[in-house]
Design a protein around this motif. Structure first.
Motif, mmCIF file in Angstrom:
data_model
loop_
_atom_site.group_PDB
_atom_site.id
_atom_site.type_symbol
_atom_site.label_atom_id
_atom_site.label_comp_id
_atom_site.label_asym_id
_atom_site.label_seq_id
_atom_site.Cartn_x
_atom_site.Cartn_y
_atom_site.Cartn_z
ATOM 1 N N TYR A 109 51.217 -25.634 -18.002
ATOM 2 C CA TYR A 109 51.765 -23.724 -17.877
ATOM 3 C C TYR A 109 53.449 -24.103 -16.335
ATOM 4 O O TYR A 109 52.370 -24.799 -15.430
ATOM 5 N N CYS A 110 54.370 -22.978 -16.667
ATOM 6 C CA CYS A 110 54.611 -22.555 -15.311
ATOM 7 C C CYS A 110 54.117 -22.381 -14.657
ATOM 8 O O CYS A 110 53.777 -20.772 -14.685
ATOM 9 N N ASP A 111 54.622 -22.616 -13.590
ATOM 10 C CA ASP A 111 53.484 -22.244 -11.644
ATOM 11 C C ASP A 111 54.504 -21.541 -11.079
ATOM 12 O O ASP A 111 54.276 -21.568 -9.752
ATOM 13 N N GLY A 112 55.981 -21.573 -11.635
ATOM 14 C CA GLY A 112 56.444 -21.281 -10.459
ATOM 15 C C GLY A 112 57.780 -21.958 -9.581
ATOM 16 O O GLY A 112 58.721 -21.690 -8.905
ATOM 17 N N THR A 113 57.534 -23.441 -9.633
ATOM 18 C CA THR A 113 57.591 -24.192 -8.917
ATOM 19 C C THR A 113 59.268 -24.540 -9.495
ATOM 20 O O THR A 113 59.787 -24.936 -8.359
ATOM 21 N N HIS A 114 59.331 -23.933 -10.406
ATOM 22 C CA HIS A 114 61.016 -24.194 -10.925
ATOM 23 C C HIS A 114 61.670 -23.485 -9.622
ATOM 24 O O HIS A 114 62.810 -23.626 -9.318
ATOM 25 N N ASN A 115 61.260 -22.551 -8.911
ATOM 26 C CA ASN A 115 61.961 -21.678 -8.246
ATOM 27 C C ASN A 115 62.590 -22.215 -6.734
ATOM 28 O O ASN A 115 63.561 -21.895 -5.844
ATOM 29 N N LYS A 131 65.458 -25.592 -16.396
ATOM 30 C CA LYS A 131 64.859 -25.195 -14.817
ATOM 31 C C LYS A 131 64.330 -23.346 -15.228
ATOM 32 O O LYS A 131 64.589 -22.549 -14.138
ATOM 33 N N SER A 132 63.889 -23.572 -16.001
ATOM 34 C CA SER A 132 62.879 -22.644 -16.717
ATOM 35 C C SER A 132 61.660 -23.202 -17.760
ATOM 36 O O SER A 132 62.366 -23.464 -18.403
ATOM 37 N N PRO A 133 60.901 -22.345 -17.496
ATOM 38 C CA PRO A 133 59.963 -22.129 -18.342
ATOM 39 C C PRO A 133 60.036 -21.771 -19.604
ATOM 40 O O PRO A 133 61.672 -21.287 -20.012
ATOM 41 N N TYR A 134 59.946 -22.128 -21.019
ATOM 42 C CA TYR A 134 60.083 -22.303 -22.461
ATOM 43 C C TYR A 134 58.970 -21.368 -22.935
ATOM 44 O O TYR A 134 57.868 -21.360 -22.902
ATOM 45 N N LEU A 184 55.861 -22.528 -21.165
ATOM 46 C CA LEU A 184 55.527 -23.975 -20.660
ATOM 47 C C LEU A 184 56.507 -24.128 -19.962
ATOM 48 O O LEU A 184 57.183 -24.115 -20.059
ATOM 49 N N CYS A 185 55.883 -24.767 -18.545
ATOM 50 C CA CYS A 185 57.090 -25.515 -17.916
ATOM 51 C C CYS A 185 58.730 -26.937 -18.287
ATOM 52 O O CYS A 185 57.705 -27.209 -19.516
ATOM 53 N N GLY A 186 59.197 -26.290 -17.846
ATOM 54 C CA GLY A 186 60.594 -26.343 -18.514
ATOM 55 C C GLY A 186 61.034 -27.449 -17.038
ATOM 56 O O GLY A 186 61.620 -28.505 -17.641
ATOM 57 N N CYS A 187 60.799 -27.360 -16.166
ATOM 58 C CA CYS A 187 61.545 -27.960 -15.181
ATOM 59 C C CYS A 187 60.531 -28.895 -14.368
ATOM 60 O O CYS A 187 60.843 -30.643 -13.926
ATOM 61 N N LYS A 188 59.427 -29.265 -15.056
ATOM 62 C CA LYS A 188 58.402 -31.235 -15.426
ATOM 63 C C LYS A 188 57.270 -30.994 -13.867
ATOM 64 O O LYS A 188 57.175 -31.907 -13.626
ATOM 65 N N LYS A 189 58.037 -29.740 -13.502
ATOM 66 C CA LYS A 189 56.993 -30.157 -11.644
ATOM 67 C C LYS A 189 55.854 -29.198 -11.813
ATOM 68 O O LYS A 189 55.559 -29.021 -10.334
ATOM 69 N N THR A 190 55.183 -28.781 -12.414
ATOM 70 C CA THR A 190 54.748 -27.677 -12.232
ATOM 71 C C THR A 190 53.553 -28.179 -12.338
ATOM 72 O O THR A 190 53.456 -29.422 -12.380
ATOM 73 N N LYS A 191 52.117 -27.912 -11.126
ATOM 74 C CA LYS A 191 51.359 -28.038 -10.716
ATOM 75 C C LYS A 191 50.221 -28.147 -11.815
ATOM 76 O O LYS A 191 48.884 -28.164 -11.469
HETATM 77 S S1 FES Z 1 59.388 -24.022 -15.356
HETATM 78 FE FE1 FES Z 1 58.489 -25.718 -14.485
HETATM 79 S S2 FES Z 1 57.228 -24.301 -12.476
HETATM 80 FE FE2 FES Z 1 58.170 -23.290 -13.942
#
Ligand code: FES
Length: 80
Positions: free
Chosen positions: A72-78, A9-12, A61-68
Motif C-alpha cells: 500500500y501507498c504510505d505517502g513516501t512518494h511525496n 511517482k504516485s499510487p495505482y 497500491l504503491c507505484g514508487c516501490k519505496k513504501t514502508k
Molecule cells: S506510490 Fe509509493 S508510497 Fe505512494
C-alpha cells in the motif's frame, strides 16, 4: 543493496476483491503494474509481495516501490 525501479511517482488505484491472491511488484520492472509479471527474475534479490484483501473496494497500491507498508501507498512518494 539494489534499488527498485520507480514505476511511477504516485499510487495505482485498483479495485480488488476478497478471495483472490494478488502479487504486488516490488522490483518496479513489471509490465503489468502494480502487479508482478515475473520480471524480478532478472533482478536477483527482489520477490513479489503476495497479499489478499478483505473487502471489495478500491485500493491505492504503491507505484514508487519505496513504501514502508507494501503493497500500500504510505505517502513516501511525496519525498522522491
Ligand atoms: S506510490 Fe509509493 S508510497 Fe505512494
Amino acid at each position: 543493496m539494489e534499488e527498485p525501479k520507480v514505476s511511477q511517482k504516485s499510487p495505482y488505484r485498483v479495485k480488488l476483491e476478497p478471495g483472490k491472491k494478488y502479487y504486488w511488484c516490488k522490483c518496479g520492472e513489471s509490465k503489468t503494474q502494480p502487479f508482478c509479471d515475473g520480471s524480478h527474475k532478472e533482478k536477483g534479490e527482489f520477490r513479489s509481495v503476495p497479499f489478499e484483501v478483505f473487502a471489495e473496494k478500491e485500493y491505492y497500491l504503491c507505484g514508487c516501490k519505496k513504501t514502508k507498508r507494501p503493497p500500500y501507498c504510505d505517502g513516501t512518494h511525496n519525498n522522491i
